[in-house]
Design a protein around this motif. Structure first.
Motif, PDB file in Angstrom:
ATOM      1  N   ASN A  16       0.736  -1.135   0.182  1.00 29.40           N
ATOM      2  CA  ASN A  16      -0.162   0.158   0.061  1.00 29.40           C
ATOM      3  C   ASN A  16       0.774   1.273   0.034  1.00 29.40           C
ATOM      4  O   ASN A  16       1.318   1.585   1.027  1.00 29.40           O
ATOM      5  CB  ASN A  16      -0.984  -0.050   1.248  1.00 29.40           C
ATOM      6  N   LYS A  18       0.259   4.088  -0.408  1.00 23.13           N
ATOM      7  CA  LYS A  18      -0.376   5.457   0.312  1.00 23.13           C
ATOM      8  C   LYS A  18      -0.389   6.537  -0.566  1.00 23.13           C
ATOM      9  O   LYS A  18       0.022   6.522  -1.951  1.00 23.13           O
ATOM     10  CB  LYS A  18       0.046   5.579   1.684  1.00 23.13           C
ATOM     11  N   HIS A 100      -9.380   1.245   4.632  1.00 22.39           N
ATOM     12  CA  HIS A 100      -8.405   1.552   5.442  1.00 22.39           C
ATOM     13  C   HIS A 100      -8.612   2.340   6.459  1.00 22.39           C
ATOM     14  O   HIS A 100      -9.501   3.469   6.288  1.00 22.39           O
ATOM     15  CB  HIS A 100      -7.277   2.022   4.175  1.00 22.39           C
ATOM     16  N   GLU A 171      -5.868  -4.869  10.502  1.00 18.22           N
ATOM     17  CA  GLU A 171      -4.735  -4.134  10.497  1.00 18.22           C
ATOM     18  C   GLU A 171      -5.071  -3.196  11.826  1.00 18.22           C
ATOM     19  O   GLU A 171      -6.047  -2.332  11.959  1.00 18.22           O
ATOM     20  CB  GLU A 171      -4.734  -3.031   9.282  1.00 18.22           C
ATOM     21  N   ILE A 176      -0.173   0.723  12.691  1.00 18.67           N
ATOM     22  CA  ILE A 176      -0.152   1.277  11.301  1.00 18.67           C
ATOM     23  C   ILE A 176       0.929   2.286  11.493  1.00 18.67           C
ATOM     24  O   ILE A 176       0.704   3.374  11.985  1.00 18.67           O
ATOM     25  CB  ILE A 176      -1.441   1.523  10.576  1.00 18.67           C
ATOM     26  N   GLY A 177       2.394   2.381  10.667  1.00 14.75           N
ATOM     27  CA  GLY A 177       2.981   3.380  10.700  1.00 14.75           C
ATOM     28  C   GLY A 177       3.410   3.597  11.958  1.00 14.75           C
ATOM     29  O   GLY A 177       4.229   4.909  12.007  1.00 14.75           O
ATOM     30  N   GLY A 213      -1.870  -6.319   8.536  1.00  6.15           N
ATOM     31  CA  GLY A 213      -1.022  -5.367   8.261  1.00  6.15           C
ATOM     32  C   GLY A 213      -0.964  -4.377   9.557  1.00  6.15           C
ATOM     33  O   GLY A 213      -1.682  -4.244  10.402  1.00  6.15           O
ATOM     34  N   GLY A 214       0.361  -3.810   9.565  1.00  3.17           N
ATOM     35  CA  GLY A 214       0.754  -2.799  10.751  1.00  3.17           C
ATOM     36  C   GLY A 214       2.241  -3.127  10.941  1.00  3.17           C
ATOM     37  O   GLY A 214       2.510  -4.124  11.772  1.00  3.17           O
ATOM     38  N   SER A 215       3.111  -2.165  10.431  1.00  2.00           N
ATOM     39  CA  SER A 215       4.614  -2.177  10.655  1.00  2.00           C
ATOM     40  C   SER A 215       5.041  -3.514  10.419  1.00  2.00           C
ATOM     41  O   SER A 215       5.867  -4.146  11.099  1.00  2.00           O
ATOM     42  CB  SER A 215       4.786  -1.772  12.173  1.00  2.00           C
ATOM     43  N   LEU A 234      -0.507  -6.871   4.385  1.00  2.00           N
ATOM     44  CA  LEU A 234      -0.738  -5.568   3.697  1.00  2.00           C
ATOM     45  C   LEU A 234       0.222  -4.685   4.160  1.00  2.00           C
ATOM     46  O   LEU A 234       0.481  -4.443   5.438  1.00  2.00           O
ATOM     47  CB  LEU A 234      -2.275  -5.004   4.038  1.00  2.00           C
ATOM     48  N   ILE A 235       1.314  -3.948   3.445  1.00  2.75           N
ATOM     49  CA  ILE A 235       2.413  -3.476   3.782  1.00  2.75           C
ATOM     50  C   ILE A 235       2.519  -2.057   3.437  1.00  2.75           C
ATOM     51  O   ILE A 235       2.253  -1.921   2.184  1.00  2.75           O
ATOM     52  CB  ILE A 235       3.787  -4.269   3.165  1.00  2.75           C
ATOM     53  N   GLY A 236       2.647  -1.033   4.487  1.00  3.56           N
ATOM     54  CA  GLY A 236       2.685   0.385   4.071  1.00  3.56           C
ATOM     55  C   GLY A 236       4.016   0.812   3.683  1.00  3.56           C
ATOM     56  O   GLY A 236       4.759   0.658   2.777  1.00  3.56           O
ATOM     57  N   GLY A 237       4.599   1.326   4.865  1.00  4.92           N
ATOM     58  CA  GLY A 237       6.060   1.699   4.782  1.00  4.92           C
ATOM     59  C   GLY A 237       7.082   0.986   3.976  1.00  4.92           C
ATOM     60  O   GLY A 237       8.004   1.424   3.153  1.00  4.92           O
TER      61      GLY A 237
HETATM   62  C1  PEP Z   1      -0.872   0.166   5.917  1.00 13.47           C
HETATM   63  O1  PEP Z   1      -0.904   1.240   5.619  1.00 13.47           O
HETATM   64  O2  PEP Z   1      -1.850  -0.429   5.325  1.00 13.47           O
HETATM   65  C2  PEP Z   1       0.007  -0.316   6.749  1.00 13.47           C
HETATM   66  C3  PEP Z   1      -0.008  -1.515   7.347  1.00 13.47           C
HETATM   67  O3  PEP Z   1       1.345   0.580   7.064  1.00 13.47           O
HETATM   68  P1  PEP Z   1       2.493   0.163   7.564  1.00 13.47           P
HETATM   69  O4  PEP Z   1       3.002  -0.889   7.198  1.00 13.47           O
HETATM   70  O5  PEP Z   1       3.503   1.467   7.382  1.00 13.47           O
HETATM   71  O6  PEP Z   1       2.369   0.172   9.141  1.00 13.47           O
END
Ligand code: PEP
Length: 255
Positions: A16, A18, A100, A171, A176-177, A213-215, A234-237
């Motif tokens: 993701n 973002k 989200h 998540e 998250i983040g 998802g979440g860090s 689900l991967i953000g950063g």
């Molecule tokens: C997200 O935005 O869905 C997420 C999981 O972010 P992060 O991996 O940066 O925590």
């Protein structure tokens, strides 16, 4: 992937992005992903709307799918700024993230709106990745179970006999983040609850992909993905650096 898992439970790792990226930066990132070679999971990137065409072009003929980070609940009309599922489907979009926590919190999206978006996506053959998760205050108040069940219930009822077609992403908002990841045991406990809730609604529950998802980072992904009800992430950063995202995808071999 363990032998007893059906192919539809092949892990899925979704980036993701973002609201990050530029044409030039995306070229590098997508090239980095494509050059990684075969990965032990299904892989997708959900990119900002303006870059969907770039992702579609660069990822054509690759094993990496692409998707959007949202879609309108409406088919068309006077909804300035919105992007509909038919528009996304028009040029081959495979996934759309809906619900989200950033959209729920910053754009006031209700459980029912999220469910309607998931339905609009599915109607056009786009797999909705439905996000659910509790805030820190809700977790500390012992409300995790009731919150995620309420969020998922709206989608299950709206999708009805198609509920088995979605991907669900748990998540926790506090992860998250923040760099504060749920422990594998905490994440597994919620995933097991969600799968049980799905099992009461659809015969496909055992085949459905439930993502965490979440860090998620390269150093914690394998343990998370090793849990029985966690089918990827689900991967953000960490999806913004090709090397990190690829390392997370490789950790899915632990499923
Ligand atoms: C997200 O935005 O869905 C997420 C999981 O972010 P992060 O991996 O940066 O925590």
């Amino acid at each position: 992937m363990s032998a007893q898992l059906s192919d539809s439970r092949r892990p899925l790792v979704v980036g993701n992005w973002k609201m990050h990226g530029s044409h030039a930066a995306n070229e590098q990132l997508l090239e980095g992903l494509k050059s990684a070679g075969p990965l032990p999971c299904e892989v997708a990137v959900c990119v900002p709307f303006p870059y969907l065409a770039q992702a579609a072009e660069r990822l054509a003929r690759s094993a990496i799918a692409w998707g959007a980070q949202d879609c309108s609940a409406h088919e068309q009309g006077a909804f300035t700024g919105e992007v509909s599922a038919p528009m996304l489907a028009d040029f081959g979009c495979r996934y759309a993230i809906v619900g989200h926590s950033e959209r729920r919190a910053l754009h006031g999206e209700s459980d029912q709106l999220v469910a309607d978006k998931a339905k609009a996506a599915l109607a056009k053959g786009i797999t909705p990745i439905v996000c659910v998760g509790e805030t820190l205050a809700q977790r500390e108040a012992g409300e995790t179970e009731s919150v995620v069940k309420r969020q998922l219930s709206a989608v299950i009822h709206t999708l009805a006999h198609c509920a088995g077609e979605m991907v669900v992403a748990y998540e926790p908002v506090w992860a998250i983040g923040t760099g504060r990841t749920a422990t594998p045991e905490q994440a597994q406990a919620v995933h097991a609850l969600l799968r049980a809730q799905l099992a009461a609604a659809t015969p496909r529950a055992a085949q459905m992909k439930l993502l965490y998802g979440g860090s998620v980072k390269p150093d914690n992904a394998a343990q998370l993905f090793g849990q029985p009800d966690i089918d990827g992430g689900l991967i953000g950063g960490a999806s913004l650096k090709a090397a990190d995202f690829v390392a997370i995808c490789r950790a899915a071999a632990n499923h």
